[in-house]
Design a protein around this motif. Sequence first.
Motif, short mmCIF file in Angstrom:
data_model
loop_
_atom_site.label_atom_id
_atom_site.label_comp_id
_atom_site.label_asym_id
_atom_site.label_seq_id
_atom_site.Cartn_x
_atom_site.Cartn_y
_atom_site.Cartn_z
N UNK A 140 32.81 5.65 0.48
CA UNK A 140 31.91 4.93 -0.42
C UNK A 140 30.60 5.68 -0.63
N UNK A 141 30.12 5.66 -1.87
CA UNK A 141 28.82 6.23 -2.18
C UNK A 141 27.71 5.29 -1.73
N UNK A 142 26.63 5.85 -1.17
CA UNK A 142 25.45 5.04 -0.90
C UNK A 142 24.67 4.87 -2.20
N UNK A 143 23.73 3.97 -2.22
CA UNK A 143 22.91 3.76 -3.42
C UNK A 143 22.16 5.04 -3.78
N UNK A 144 21.63 5.72 -2.77
CA UNK A 144 20.90 6.97 -3.03
C UNK A 144 21.84 8.01 -3.63
N UNK A 145 23.03 8.15 -3.06
CA UNK A 145 23.98 9.13 -3.56
C UNK A 145 24.38 8.81 -5.00
N UNK A 146 24.60 7.54 -5.27
CA UNK A 146 25.00 7.15 -6.63
C UNK A 146 23.89 7.48 -7.63
N UNK A 147 22.66 7.24 -7.25
CA UNK A 147 21.52 7.54 -8.13
C UNK A 147 21.43 9.03 -8.41
N UNK A 148 21.59 9.85 -7.38
CA UNK A 148 21.51 11.30 -7.54
C UNK A 148 22.64 11.82 -8.42
N UNK A 149 23.84 11.30 -8.20
CA UNK A 149 24.99 11.74 -8.98
C UNK A 149 24.81 11.37 -10.45
N UNK A 150 24.38 10.15 -10.71
CA UNK A 150 24.19 9.71 -12.10
C UNK A 150 23.07 10.48 -12.77
N UNK A 151 21.99 10.75 -12.04
CA UNK A 151 20.87 11.50 -12.62
C UNK A 151 21.27 12.92 -12.99
N UNK A 152 22.21 13.48 -12.23
CA UNK A 152 22.66 14.85 -12.50
C UNK A 152 23.72 14.89 -13.60
N UNK A 153 24.17 13.72 -14.05
CA UNK A 153 25.16 13.67 -15.12
C UNK A 153 26.56 14.03 -14.68
#
Length: 223
Positions: free
Chosen positions: A202-215
């Motif tokens: 599972x992705x953490x909230x921080x990881x999800x934010x970083x992944x989405x920000x990087x596109x």
Amino acid sequence: MDQVRTAFRDECARLEEVLRSLDEADLDRPTPCPPWAVRDLIAHVRTGAGRLVDMLAAPAPQRAEVDAAGYFGAAKFTPEVDQARIDSARRAAGESGGVPAVAADFGRAWRASDVAVAAQPPWRLVRTRHGDPMTLTEFLRTRVVEVGVHGLDLAAALDRRPWLTPTAASVVADLLTGGRPVPAELGWDPLTLIGKATGRVELTNRERTLVEAAGVRWLSFGG
């Protein structure tokens, strides 16, 4: 093709080694791919690893229309397709026998595919069971994904450390991310990347934010 074929051979050989080390009770353990037990998941992987023999014996299509990423599209994971895959693996598992037979059958299957691949040019075209016309190299790439990622499922079911080989990890990670770099601040090694990208971890909230920000957009991969 050389890179992908090496990854296929490395990962299959490693899985075969693991299979030979199992005991009979291991075959009945539940897996992260319900309703399959270990023996069912092995049967599924064995079928996938051996599929190229018949594909390469069939006439080649006129042109390639799908690459490895396109092969793992949402249409491949409809309820009907999933049920057929589940039932097929269970039927095959019911005929597989004990550990020595299971390991030997997997070994024969992947080696037969490897021999068939060696006799063909990398640009040879094949048609998948879904009807997709692809190059041989691109389809073999999907086989690395199947054996490698389901190897993670088997490791979890068997309470073993993941055995994903470096060559397979490289091929799978590149396909899952579409070749895009993953944010360095995540600090992921290839095994972590594959687990996160396929939903095994599972992705953490921080990881999800970083992944989405990087596109970054993960490849759709349904199992």
